[in-house]
Design a protein around this motif. Structure first.
Motif, PDB file in Angstrom:
ATOM      1  N   LEU A   1      21.959  39.017   3.481  1.00  0.00           N
ATOM      2  CA  LEU A   1      20.551  38.634   3.474  1.00  0.00           C
ATOM      3  C   LEU A   1      20.008  38.573   2.049  1.00  0.00           C
ATOM      4  O   LEU A   1      19.312  37.617   1.682  1.00  0.00           O
ATOM      5  CB  LEU A   1      19.741  39.624   4.313  1.00  0.00           C
ATOM      6  CG  LEU A   1      18.209  39.508   4.222  1.00  0.00           C
ATOM      7  CD1 LEU A   1      17.753  38.132   4.680  1.00  0.00           C
ATOM      8  CD2 LEU A   1      17.541  40.594   5.040  1.00  0.00           C
ATOM      9  N   HIS A   2      20.328  39.561   1.242  1.00  0.00           N
ATOM     10  CA  HIS A   2      19.775  39.596  -0.113  1.00  0.00           C
ATOM     11  C   HIS A   2      20.495  38.624  -1.046  1.00  0.00           C
ATOM     12  O   HIS A   2      19.891  38.112  -1.993  1.00  0.00           O
ATOM     13  CB  HIS A   2      19.789  41.026  -0.637  1.00  0.00           C
ATOM     14  CG  HIS A   2      18.772  41.892   0.036  1.00  0.00           C
ATOM     15  ND1 HIS A   2      18.993  42.487   1.262  1.00  0.00           N
ATOM     16  CD2 HIS A   2      17.504  42.238  -0.317  1.00  0.00           C
ATOM     17  CE1 HIS A   2      17.913  43.161   1.628  1.00  0.00           C
ATOM     18  NE2 HIS A   2      17.005  43.035   0.681  1.00  0.00           N
ATOM     19  N   LEU A   3      21.765  38.349  -0.777  1.00  0.00           N
ATOM     20  CA  LEU A   3      22.424  37.267  -1.504  1.00  0.00           C
ATOM     21  C   LEU A   3      21.729  35.937  -1.205  1.00  0.00           C
ATOM     22  O   LEU A   3      21.509  35.112  -2.110  1.00  0.00           O
ATOM     23  CB  LEU A   3      23.902  37.182  -1.113  1.00  0.00           C
ATOM     24  CG  LEU A   3      24.830  38.264  -1.653  1.00  0.00           C
ATOM     25  CD1 LEU A   3      26.220  38.123  -1.043  1.00  0.00           C
ATOM     26  CD2 LEU A   3      24.920  38.199  -3.178  1.00  0.00           C
ATOM     27  N   LYS A   4      21.378  35.745   0.053  1.00  0.00           N
ATOM     28  CA  LYS A   4      20.689  34.511   0.436  1.00  0.00           C
ATOM     29  C   LYS A   4      19.298  34.451  -0.187  1.00  0.00           C
ATOM     30  O   LYS A   4      18.814  33.378  -0.557  1.00  0.00           O
ATOM     31  CB  LYS A   4      20.591  34.422   1.959  1.00  0.00           C
ATOM     32  CG  LYS A   4      20.112  33.062   2.450  1.00  0.00           C
ATOM     33  CD  LYS A   4      20.267  32.950   3.935  1.00  0.00           C
ATOM     34  CE  LYS A   4      19.995  31.519   4.404  1.00  0.00           C
ATOM     35  NZ  LYS A   4      20.958  30.554   3.851  1.00  0.00           N
TER      36      LYS A   4
ATOM     37  N   PRO B   1      11.085  42.357   6.673  1.00  0.00           N
ATOM     38  CA  PRO B   1      10.325  41.823   5.529  1.00  0.00           C
ATOM     39  C   PRO B   1      11.197  41.066   4.525  1.00  0.00           C
ATOM     40  O   PRO B   1      10.775  40.042   3.970  1.00  0.00           O
ATOM     41  CB  PRO B   1       9.712  43.077   4.902  1.00  0.00           C
ATOM     42  CG  PRO B   1       9.620  44.057   6.020  1.00  0.00           C
ATOM     43  CD  PRO B   1      10.818  43.791   6.876  1.00  0.00           C
ATOM     44  N   SER B   2      12.425  41.553   4.301  1.00  0.00           N
ATOM     45  CA  SER B   2      13.324  40.850   3.380  1.00  0.00           C
ATOM     46  C   SER B   2      13.705  39.486   3.942  1.00  0.00           C
ATOM     47  O   SER B   2      13.809  38.499   3.194  1.00  0.00           O
ATOM     48  CB  SER B   2      14.581  41.687   3.135  1.00  0.00           C
ATOM     49  OG  SER B   2      14.265  42.911   2.508  1.00  0.00           O
TER      50      SER B   2
ATOM     51  N   ASP C   1       6.449  47.019   2.186  1.00  0.00           N
ATOM     52  CA  ASP C   1       7.475  46.906   3.224  1.00  0.00           C
ATOM     53  C   ASP C   1       8.855  46.658   2.625  1.00  0.00           C
ATOM     54  O   ASP C   1       9.865  47.166   3.115  1.00  0.00           O
ATOM     55  CB  ASP C   1       7.120  45.777   4.197  1.00  0.00           C
ATOM     56  CG  ASP C   1       5.916  46.114   5.055  1.00  0.00           C
ATOM     57  OD1 ASP C   1       5.566  47.311   5.137  1.00  0.00           O
ATOM     58  OD2 ASP C   1       5.314  45.186   5.630  1.00  0.00           O
ATOM     59  N   LEU C   2       8.905  45.848   1.556  1.00  0.00           N
ATOM     60  CA  LEU C   2      10.191  45.542   0.917  1.00  0.00           C
ATOM     61  C   LEU C   2      10.802  46.766   0.238  1.00  0.00           C
ATOM     62  O   LEU C   2      12.024  46.859   0.101  1.00  0.00           O
ATOM     63  CB  LEU C   2      10.006  44.424  -0.112  1.00  0.00           C
ATOM     64  CG  LEU C   2       9.644  43.041   0.444  1.00  0.00           C
ATOM     65  CD1 LEU C   2       9.198  42.112  -0.678  1.00  0.00           C
ATOM     66  CD2 LEU C   2      10.829  42.434   1.187  1.00  0.00           C
ATOM     67  N   LEU C   3       9.965  47.696  -0.187  1.00  0.00           N
ATOM     68  CA  LEU C   3      10.438  48.873  -0.921  1.00  0.00           C
ATOM     69  C   LEU C   3      10.764  50.061  -0.021  1.00  0.00           C
ATOM     70  O   LEU C   3      11.158  51.113  -0.516  1.00  0.00           O
ATOM     71  CB  LEU C   3       9.391  49.295  -1.964  1.00  0.00           C
ATOM     72  CG  LEU C   3       9.208  48.343  -3.148  1.00  0.00           C
ATOM     73  CD1 LEU C   3       8.075  48.805  -4.035  1.00  0.00           C
ATOM     74  CD2 LEU C   3      10.505  48.227  -3.945  1.00  0.00           C
ATOM     75  N   LYS C   4      10.613  49.907   1.285  1.00  0.00           N
ATOM     76  CA  LYS C   4      10.925  51.010   2.192  1.00  0.00           C
ATOM     77  C   LYS C   4      12.419  51.308   2.191  1.00  0.00           C
ATOM     78  O   LYS C   4      13.247  50.418   1.968  1.00  0.00           O
ATOM     79  CB  LYS C   4      10.428  50.688   3.597  1.00  0.00           C
ATOM     80  CG  LYS C   4       8.908  50.729   3.701  1.00  0.00           C
ATOM     81  CD  LYS C   4       8.419  50.401   5.084  1.00  0.00           C
ATOM     82  CE  LYS C   4       6.882  50.512   5.157  1.00  0.00           C
ATOM     83  NZ  LYS C   4       6.356  50.136   6.485  1.00  0.00           N
ATOM     84  N   ASP C   5      12.753  52.561   2.432  1.00  0.00           N
ATOM     85  CA  ASP C   5      14.141  53.011   2.323  1.00  0.00           C
ATOM     86  C   ASP C   5      14.967  52.711   3.563  1.00  0.00           C
ATOM     87  O   ASP C   5      16.165  52.458   3.470  1.00  0.00           O
ATOM     88  CB  ASP C   5      14.184  54.517   2.040  1.00  0.00           C
ATOM     89  CG  ASP C   5      13.567  54.869   0.695  1.00  0.00           C
ATOM     90  OD1 ASP C   5      13.670  54.037  -0.230  1.00  0.00           O
ATOM     91  OD2 ASP C   5      12.969  55.957   0.573  1.00  0.00           O
TER      92      ASP C   5
END
Length: 689
Positions: free
Chosen positions: A400-403, A346-347, A334-338
């Motif tokens: 989100l990804h910084l967090k 999921p992230s 799920d994390l690798l979906k485009d």
């Protein structure tokens, strides 16, 4: 009618035997009650009436009362005659047999209560007695056989009582390990002739699926007690001959599959959950899917507790199972979906899970999962994807990804630091070796000469095409003259560099009572002391490596993105800038010498073209200079914005546009960030040296 009256009279006589025989000894009373129980079954072999319509509950309770009274009267701790009678005549074996048949209806419940009361209220150790643990072991097998059984509460109480006794006397657990009855019971592939089953764990796992959350939670507590037993044989039996690992990962997979796939990450971040708290009812949920999110996070918190409390062998096996049987097959795809719609939820869940991790083993395995350290291939698709999303044009995705990485660095492990930062700096290829002398091996800066050239973090005064404010130009010139005139202690030079990085004309904290960098010192000292202790066992060199490395320097994708975002602070939201500076502060606090000098030493000679925090500040301040020229009354607007952020302003903000609001917030964050970097530099120097 006469017959019915006689039955009632006989029942009354049986119910109060002690009053009819006041001089009888306790053992006589005890045997009387027991014989009354057995005689009932001799006379009523196919009783259909509920147990409550008989005197059996009263007789069983009187037997417990007599045993308790007998123990209280004997201070020596020896076994009394009533207890001897119970053990010698195998009363518990008989009770198990009649309870197993549950005839009359409700007998199983009363037997469970009798066993529970006996084990919990009698202080002397009973489980080592062969006529006790055999009966207890047989009764354990009955528990959990029937789903939603009317006796599941009593079954749970009985099982938890046994668990508590085993926790108090761990050596007794060996009595509850028995040879595997069939290969089907052994979920491992080993054909071991000495294989031992642990029926108590199987019963608790079975009952953990109860629809009654209180029953399920108590059974999970029992599992914590059993997995924490220090006996190696028990740990081996749990891992090799029960479905413990399989069930835990099944719970996680099931809970994850029920999570909503379309949800705002901010909503997920705001959810609070702890294992042991009653589940949210559907009618009480603040938003759709909240109950499922709380359930998932509660399970992960339960795994934290298990890993922290369990036998070391079980803890290591559990974290590996979580990765191999849950994270890899369920979350990673799920994390690798485009598609952003597919990977955003999921992230968000992964970022939230990282906040919940509070054990070293699980933290290490989460890092191994993200950075895929066990892969045979050199490809690091997951970590590369997550890092690249930190620079996503979408503010929601980037923040989100910084967090996510902020949570990862909140409790860093060696793998995280190495893969994100250290492996790109360990060669020291960023430094200009021709300008470094042999006395600059340590980052203590105690013998470092002061660079009298303008700071590389300061905007070039003759940058082509960049209009420069006269006030800013004057301030920068004064700063450089000050650095040339004096040679203070180097740590003071570094602190002053960060404190003077933001020109005075655009500072807004002077109106505060505590406006200096000292407000950050206490936190910086505590945080660095904590992280220094955490990293003390890591395989880091005490000094920077002085390698004659001529290779082209690359700071790594993570730092490159962070520096790029620093340069774009004026184009980012206030919350994103806070996340960004928080991340860099966590990296700067790390007690790695190369990380320290690369990030915090603005006077270290760098190779031409090397990008670092100073060059990022340089680019940012060039943009600030341009914006300041186009922003009227910037000082007053900065004060308004700061007051608003502090919650003390209620005035008119109509003169501040949306673009100006973002720009003003960036300047305020930058000013405070520079104070924080000054405090970190000061704290690291004085704690280490």
């Amino acid at each position: 009618m006469f017959k019915k009256f006689t039955g009632i009279l006989n029942s009354a006589v049986e119910a109060k035997p002690l009053k009819l025989a006041p001089n009888a000894s306790p053992v006589d009373n005890f045997t009387f009650h027991w014989k009354a129980v057995t005689s009932f079954f001799m006379e009523h072999r196919d009783a259909k009436s509920p147990i409550e319509e008989t005197n059996i509950p009263t007789h069983l309770q009187n037997m417990i009362d007599i045993l308790i009274y007998e123990e209280q009267q004997d201070d020596s701790g020896s076994t009394g005659p009533c207890m001897e009678y119970l053990l010698h005549h195998k009363l518990l074996e008989t009770l198990y047999t009649i309870g197993r048949a549950d005839c009359p209806p409700g007998m199983k419940q009363k037997v469970l209560l009798f066993f529970t009361s006996l084990l919990s209220k009698i202080k002397q150790p009973l489980l080592p007695h062969v006529n006790v643990f055999k009966a207890v072991h047989k009764l354990i097998r009955v528990c959990g056989e029937i789903k939603a059984s009317p006796t599941e509460v009593e079954e749970m109480q009985f099982l938890c009582t046994v668990c508590a006794k085993l926790k108090a006397h761990p050596h007794v657990v060996n009595f509850f390990l028995e040879e595997a009855r069939s290969s089907a019971a052994n979920i491992s592939a080993k054909a071991d002739s000495n294989a031992q089953e642990f029926g108590l764990v199987d019963a608790l796992l079975s009952m953990s699926y109860s629809a009654d959350s209180r029953v399920a939670m108590k059974c999970c507590e029992g599992l914590i007690l059993l997995t924490s037993l220090p006996e190696d044989a028990a740990a081996t039996a749990i891992l090799d001959h029960t479905k413990f690992l399989h069930e835990i990962t099944t719970w996680l997979n099931t809970a994850y599959n029920h999570l909503p796939r379309s949800i705002d990450p901010a909503v997920v971040d705001g959810v609070e959950a702890r294992w042991g708290i009653d589940h949210i009812k559907m009618s009480e949920a603040a938003f759709p899917g909240q109950r499922h999110i709380v359930n998932f996070l509660s399970l992960f918190d339960y795994c934290n507790i298990l890993i922290k409390e369990a036998h070391s062998k079980i803890s290591k096996a559990l974290v590996l199972a979580i990765r191999k049987q849950f994270l890899e097959p369920a979350m990673k795809p799920d994390l690798l979906k485009d598609s952003e719609e597919q990977f955003i939820a999921p992230s968000a869940y992964l970022a939230k899970v990282l906040q919940f991790v509070n054990t070293d083993l699980l933290n290490q395995e989460m890092s191994n999962f993200i950075f895929e350290v066990d892969l045979e291939s050199d490809l690091r698709s997951l970590s590369r994807t997550l890092i690249e999303r930190c620079d996503d044009p979408s503010e929601m995705v980037g923040s989100l990804h910084l967090k996510l990485f902020d949570s990862l660095l909140q409790k860093p492990c060696e793998v995280t630091v190495y893969e994100l930062v250290a492996k790109y700096l360990v060669s020291r290829a960023y430094a200009d070796q021709s300008k470094l002398n042999s006395e600059e091996k340590s980052v203590s800066h105690t013998e470092t000469s002061i660079n009298t050239q303008p700071s590389p973090a300061s905007p070039s005064l003759s940058h082509p095409g960049t209009p420069v404010s006269p006030d800013l130009e004057t301030e920068y010139a004064q700063l450089f003259e000050c650095n040339n005139e004096n040679e203070p202690t180097p740590v003071t030079t570094i602190v002053n560099h960060y404190l003077n990085l933001v020109p005075e004309s655009i500072k807004s904290s002077y109106q505060l009572a505590d406006s200096g960098y000292e407000v950050y010192l206490n936190d910086a000292c505590k945080q660095f002391s904590d992280i220094n202790l955490l990293c003390s066992s890591w395989a880091w060199s005490a000094d920077c490596a002085l390698l004659q490395n001529e290779e082209e320097f690359f700071e790594g994708p993570f730092l490159r993105i962070l520096f790029g975002r620093i340069a774009q602070m004026t184009e980012q939201s206030y919350s994103t800038n806070l996340l960004l500076t928080s991340l860099i502060s966590k990296v700067a606090l790390l007690p790695h010498q190369n990380i320290h000098e690369y990030l915090l030493d603005p006077f270290l000679p760098m190779k031409e073209g090397v990008t670092n925090l100073c060059t990022a500040f340089n680019e940012l301040l060039n943009l600030v200079t341009v914006h300041c020229k186009n922003c009227k009354n910037i000082s007053q607007k900065l004060i308004k914005k700061r007051n608003l952020l502090m919650g003390v302003f209620g005035g008119d903000l109509s003169d501040i546009t949306a673009d100006e609001d973002r720009f003003l917030g960036a300047i305020i964050v930058l000013e405070e960030f520079c104070k924080e970097l000054a405090a970190i530099s000061f704290a690291k120097h004085h704690i280490i040296f």
